[in-house]
Design a protein around this motif. Structure first.
Motif, PDB file in Angstrom:
ATOM      1  N   LEU A 169       0.867  -1.184   0.000  1.00 52.33           N
ATOM      2  CA  LEU A 169       0.000   0.000   0.000  1.00 52.33           C
ATOM      3  C   LEU A 169       0.900   1.231   0.000  1.00 52.33           C
ATOM      4  O   LEU A 169       2.001   1.184   0.555  1.00 52.33           O
ATOM      5  CB  LEU A 169      -0.855   0.036   1.268  1.00 52.33           C
ATOM      6  N   ALA A 170       0.413   2.330  -0.562  1.00 49.90           N
ATOM      7  CA  ALA A 170       1.200   3.568  -0.515  1.00 49.90           C
ATOM      8  C   ALA A 170       1.173   4.110   0.911  1.00 49.90           C
ATOM      9  O   ALA A 170       0.129   4.046   1.575  1.00 49.90           O
ATOM     10  CB  ALA A 170       0.615   4.587  -1.487  1.00 49.90           C
ATOM     11  N   ASP A 171       2.312   4.623   1.391  1.00 49.31           N
ATOM     12  CA  ASP A 171       2.397   5.132   2.768  1.00 49.31           C
ATOM     13  C   ASP A 171       1.801   4.130   3.737  1.00 49.31           C
ATOM     14  O   ASP A 171       0.928   4.455   4.545  1.00 49.31           O
ATOM     15  CB  ASP A 171       1.646   6.475   2.901  1.00 49.31           C
ATOM     16  N   ASN A 172       2.264   2.878   3.654  1.00 50.97           N
ATOM     17  CA  ASN A 172       1.546   1.818   4.363  1.00 50.97           C
ATOM     18  C   ASN A 172       1.509   2.008   5.881  1.00 50.97           C
ATOM     19  O   ASN A 172       0.491   1.684   6.510  1.00 50.97           O
ATOM     20  CB  ASN A 172       2.027   0.418   3.939  1.00 50.97           C
ATOM     21  N   GLY A 173       2.567   2.569   6.464  1.00 54.68           N
ATOM     22  CA  GLY A 173       2.552   2.791   7.908  1.00 54.68           C
ATOM     23  C   GLY A 173       1.551   3.870   8.291  1.00 54.68           C
ATOM     24  O   GLY A 173       0.761   3.714   9.230  1.00 54.68           O
ATOM     25  N   GLN A 174       1.584   4.959   7.532  1.00 58.27           N
ATOM     26  CA  GLN A 174       0.639   6.047   7.835  1.00 58.27           C
ATOM     27  C   GLN A 174      -0.800   5.600   7.628  1.00 58.27           C
ATOM     28  O   GLN A 174      -1.696   5.983   8.369  1.00 58.27           O
ATOM     29  CB  GLN A 174       0.909   7.243   6.940  1.00 58.27           C
ATOM     30  N   ASP A 355      -7.586  -9.214  -7.065  1.00 61.45           N
ATOM     31  CA  ASP A 355      -7.772  -8.016  -6.221  1.00 61.45           C
ATOM     32  C   ASP A 355      -7.357  -6.712  -6.906  1.00 61.45           C
ATOM     33  O   ASP A 355      -6.820  -5.801  -6.251  1.00 61.45           O
ATOM     34  CB  ASP A 355      -6.969  -8.138  -4.905  1.00 61.45           C
ATOM     35  N   GLY A 356      -7.613  -6.612  -8.201  1.00 61.05           N
ATOM     36  CA  GLY A 356      -7.234  -5.387  -8.929  1.00 61.05           C
ATOM     37  C   GLY A 356      -7.807  -4.124  -8.296  1.00 61.05           C
ATOM     38  O   GLY A 356      -7.134  -3.089  -8.278  1.00 61.05           O
ATOM     39  N   SER A 357      -9.013  -4.195  -7.773  1.00 59.16           N
ATOM     40  CA  SER A 357      -9.621  -2.981  -7.196  1.00 59.16           C
ATOM     41  C   SER A 357      -8.784  -2.431  -6.049  1.00 59.16           C
ATOM     42  O   SER A 357      -8.790  -1.231  -5.781  1.00 59.16           O
ATOM     43  CB  SER A 357     -11.038  -3.274  -6.692  1.00 59.16           C
ATOM     44  N   GLN A 358      -8.046  -3.324  -5.375  1.00 51.85           N
ATOM     45  CA  GLN A 358      -7.251  -2.904  -4.213  1.00 51.85           C
ATOM     46  C   GLN A 358      -5.848  -2.449  -4.618  1.00 51.85           C
ATOM     47  O   GLN A 358      -5.153  -1.818  -3.836  1.00 51.85           O
ATOM     48  CB  GLN A 358      -7.107  -4.082  -3.226  1.00 51.85           C
ATOM     49  N   LYS A 359      -5.429  -2.830  -5.824  1.00 57.31           N
ATOM     50  CA  LYS A 359      -4.042  -2.594  -6.232  1.00 57.31           C
ATOM     51  C   LYS A 359      -3.885  -1.410  -7.190  1.00 57.31           C
ATOM     52  O   LYS A 359      -2.863  -0.712  -7.193  1.00 57.31           O
ATOM     53  CB  LYS A 359      -3.503  -3.856  -6.936  1.00 57.31           C
ATOM     54  N   ILE A 360      -4.896  -1.255  -8.061  1.00 53.11           N
ATOM     55  CA  ILE A 360      -4.769  -0.301  -9.164  1.00 53.11           C
ATOM     56  C   ILE A 360      -4.576   1.155  -8.703  1.00 53.11           C
ATOM     57  O   ILE A 360      -3.794   1.891  -9.324  1.00 53.11           O
ATOM     58  CB  ILE A 360      -5.981  -0.493 -10.111  1.00 53.11           C
ATOM     59  N   PRO A 361      -5.219   1.586  -7.622  1.00 49.82           N
ATOM     60  CA  PRO A 361      -5.027   3.001  -7.244  1.00 49.82           C
ATOM     61  C   PRO A 361      -3.555   3.361  -7.051  1.00 49.82           C
ATOM     62  O   PRO A 361      -3.070   4.332  -7.636  1.00 49.82           O
ATOM     63  CB  PRO A 361      -5.816   3.126  -5.929  1.00 49.82           C
ATOM     64  N   GLN A 362      -2.805   2.596  -6.264  1.00 47.87           N
ATOM     65  CA  GLN A 362      -1.404   2.960  -6.000  1.00 47.87           C
ATOM     66  C   GLN A 362      -0.468   2.538  -7.128  1.00 47.87           C
ATOM     67  O   GLN A 362       0.648   3.042  -7.237  1.00 47.87           O
ATOM     68  CB  GLN A 362      -0.938   2.416  -4.642  1.00 47.87           C
ATOM     69  N   ARG A 363      -0.904   1.604  -7.984  1.00 43.92           N
ATOM     70  CA  ARG A 363      -0.024   1.136  -9.062  1.00 43.92           C
ATOM     71  C   ARG A 363      -0.164   1.970 -10.333  1.00 43.92           C
ATOM     72  O   ARG A 363       0.803   2.182 -11.048  1.00 43.92           O
ATOM     73  CB  ARG A 363      -0.344  -0.324  -9.391  1.00 43.92           C
ATOM     74  N   ASP A 400     -11.473 -12.849  -8.990  1.00 47.12           N
ATOM     75  CA  ASP A 400     -11.161 -12.927  -7.566  1.00 47.12           C
ATOM     76  C   ASP A 400     -10.854 -11.517  -7.075  1.00 47.12           C
ATOM     77  O   ASP A 400      -9.734 -11.010  -7.232  1.00 47.12           O
ATOM     78  CB  ASP A 400      -9.945 -13.859  -7.398  1.00 47.12           C
ATOM     79  N   ASP A 401     -11.859 -10.845  -6.530  1.00 46.98           N
ATOM     80  CA  ASP A 401     -11.716  -9.451  -6.106  1.00 46.98           C
ATOM     81  C   ASP A 401     -12.890  -9.166  -5.171  1.00 46.98           C
ATOM     82  O   ASP A 401     -14.025  -9.534  -5.499  1.00 46.98           O
ATOM     83  CB  ASP A 401     -11.792  -8.528  -7.348  1.00 46.98           C
ATOM     84  N   PRO A 402     -12.641  -8.521  -4.032  1.00 50.55           N
ATOM     85  CA  PRO A 402     -13.771  -8.279  -3.117  1.00 50.55           C
ATOM     86  C   PRO A 402     -14.867  -7.411  -3.739  1.00 50.55           C
ATOM     87  O   PRO A 402     -16.005  -7.440  -3.285  1.00 50.55           O
ATOM     88  CB  PRO A 402     -13.124  -7.585  -1.911  1.00 50.55           C
TER      89      PRO A 402
END
Ligand code: NAI
Ligand code: CS2
Length: 445
Positions: A169-174, A355-363, A400-402
């Motif tokens: 995830l982008a800025d995963n800690g924040q 899970d493209g819906s979860q990946k595409i924004p930051q990629r 396979d994507d939520p």
């Protein structure tokens, strides 16, 4: 005979070690990355960082690892050969829905100092706008266990913990810190000040390609191990990188002694990795599948697709990244092409397509928005989007994507590009598709 002659193995007394880390999502990646670093840090003399793994959903990994007392192997594969290491650092695997009290006990142990996560992008229970979705963050989510564990530590006068996200995830800690605060604000607002004062959430850039293990992989590992079967074996590449924000509430293993980079700001590394490596990976997945390929090395070996990957990394993504001194983006792209071409990994495109819906924004979407600001075109990412829309329409089998049902319906529409990506759309971001973008994507459908 144990240990088998052809494997490297740990050299510390594993039964004498305290458990310093609780890890949620003990899948293939954690076993080949963070656990591998920790095992070697223990070998190098650091101690008491044993890992308790937690599965939030399935008991599969516990079934594989418990009969082996947590022992397993990491095998590095490339055109140059294979190298196997036996890892001793994981002592126990808990299956949260069956043994919630044991998970809470692990979180509240005096010896526990770090809680880490590889629960996939969807495990963070985010709504489309990135905020915590309370409907998803229920009693089966990671937040439920963390909420109880942190509350009990507070009440017992125990110190806080480091919560370390190792997902892409982008800025995963924040993001994790913000989501945890949003959860506590709903469920236990009185704990917020203690959480702020006592816990930290470092960001991390994690990189090692770890395909899902197959039955054939396990058979091959058994040959290396003189016939000993490892049900929890993981396969990976020789390359590994871990850049960590040095912000730990109660110390950390000496990961820096075994190759990890501890830095003040992870962002330049994380952005380059997400936009170049992962951005190219997702494009290779959707475009590669559309061209009938199965594995990453096949897709990148197809000259037309390779040209798209080169363009996506070198022109579209790299143009949006302010490189740190010493960060050589063209050389990074060279290395990535070589890693993708590894013929021994057999990394399935369909695994990346998940899970493209979860990946595409930051990629992709952040890259598209940044290029739009500077009037630069992104034909390679747009080709990826065409491939993703075809994927959502079922071109590669069940999705396979939520968000598969909702996005699949939108993907069928004639105005699918706007319905998905324009302001108010299901995947809306800062990027606004132009007429030319819509035409380019539609041409690929
Ligand atoms: P995996 O499928 O082997 O393991 C995934 C883990 O996440 C499992 O423990 C699973 O139970 C858990 N999980 C899945 N959905 C969940 C949900 N909704 N809520 C909570 N937990 C959930 O996958 P793998 O290879 O371990 O990858 C996991 C994550 O690690 C990736 O999504 C990515 O963010 C990160 N990663 C993976 C790399 C790789 O090459 N495999 C490399 C870099 C990062
Ligand atoms: C891949 C990543 O599955 C995917 O979506 O793009 O898991 C990739 O293998 C890793 O991030 C490499 O570090």
């Amino acid at each position: 005979m144990f240990p088998p002659a052809d494997a490297e193995w740990f050299d510390y007394d594993r039964d004498a070690q305290a458990m310093g880390i609780v890890h949620f999502g003990i899948g293939a990646f954690h076993r080949a990355h963070q656990a591998w670093y920790t095992d070697r840090a223990m070998d190098a003399g650091d101690r008491d960082w044993g890992i308790i793994g937690v599965s939030l959903r399935s008991g599969e990994v516990a079934h594989q690892m418990t009969p082996q007392e947590g022992l397993y192997t990491v095998t590095e594969r490339s055109g140059d050969g294979v190298k196997t290491r036996i890892i001793g650092v994981v002592k126990d695997v808990l299956v949260a829905p069956y043994e919630p009290d044991a998970v809470i006990a692990a979180l509240t142990a005096q010896t526990t100092r770090i809680v880490s996560f590889t629960i996939t992008e969807k495990g963070y229970c985010r709504a489309a706008d990135g905020s915590l979705d309370p409907a998803l963050a229920g009693d089966e989510s990671v937040y439920h266990y963390l909420g109880i564990g942190l509350r009990r530590r507070h009440d017992a006068g125990l110190p806080g913990l480091t919560l370390m996200c190792c997902d892409n995830l982008a800025d995963n800690g924040q993001q994790l810190a913000r989501l945890m605060r949003e959860y506590l604000a709903l469920r236990d607002p009185a704990l917020l000040d203690w959480f702020e004062a006592q816990c930290t959430c470092p960001s991390t850039m994690v990189d090692r390609i770890v395909p899902a293990t197959t039955a054939q992989d396990r058979d091959e590992v058994a040959e290396t191990l003189d016939g000993l079967r490892d049900e929890a074996a993981v396969m990976t590449e020789p390359f590994s990188q871990w850049v960590i924000e040095d912000k730990f509430a109660r110390g950390r293993p000496a990961w820096d002694k075994v190759g990890a980079q501890l830095v003040e700001d992870v962002r330049p590394y994380e952005t380059a990795k997400l936009r170049m490596l992962n951005g190219a990976h997702s494009m290779l997945a959707y475009v590669g599948l559309a061209h009938g390929h199965t594995f990453v090395h096949e897709a990148v070996g197809d000259p037309a697709i390779r040209a798209l990957a080169e363009r996506l990394m070198r022109e579209e993504a790299a143009a949006t990244i302010a490189a740190e001194p010493g960060q050589d983006l063209p050389a990074y792209a060279d290395d990535l092409i070589e890693r993708f071409a590894n013929p021994a990994l057999n990394h399935r495109l369909i695994q990346i397509a998940m899970d493209g819906s979860q990946k595409i924004p930051q990629r992709w979407l952040e890259t598209l928005a940044a290029n739009q600001h500077s009037d630069r075109e992104c034909p390679a990412i747009l080709a990826g989007i065409s491939g993703w829309i075809r994927h959502l329409r079922g071109a590669n089998g069940p999705v396979d994507d939520p968000r598969a049902a909702e996005l699949g319906r939108l993907a069928e529409r004639e105005d699918c590009v706007m319905a998905l990506f324009d302001e108010g759309g299901a995947m809306a971001s800062e990027w606004r598709p132009s007429d030319a973008d819509v035409a380019a994507i539609n041409a690929g459908l």
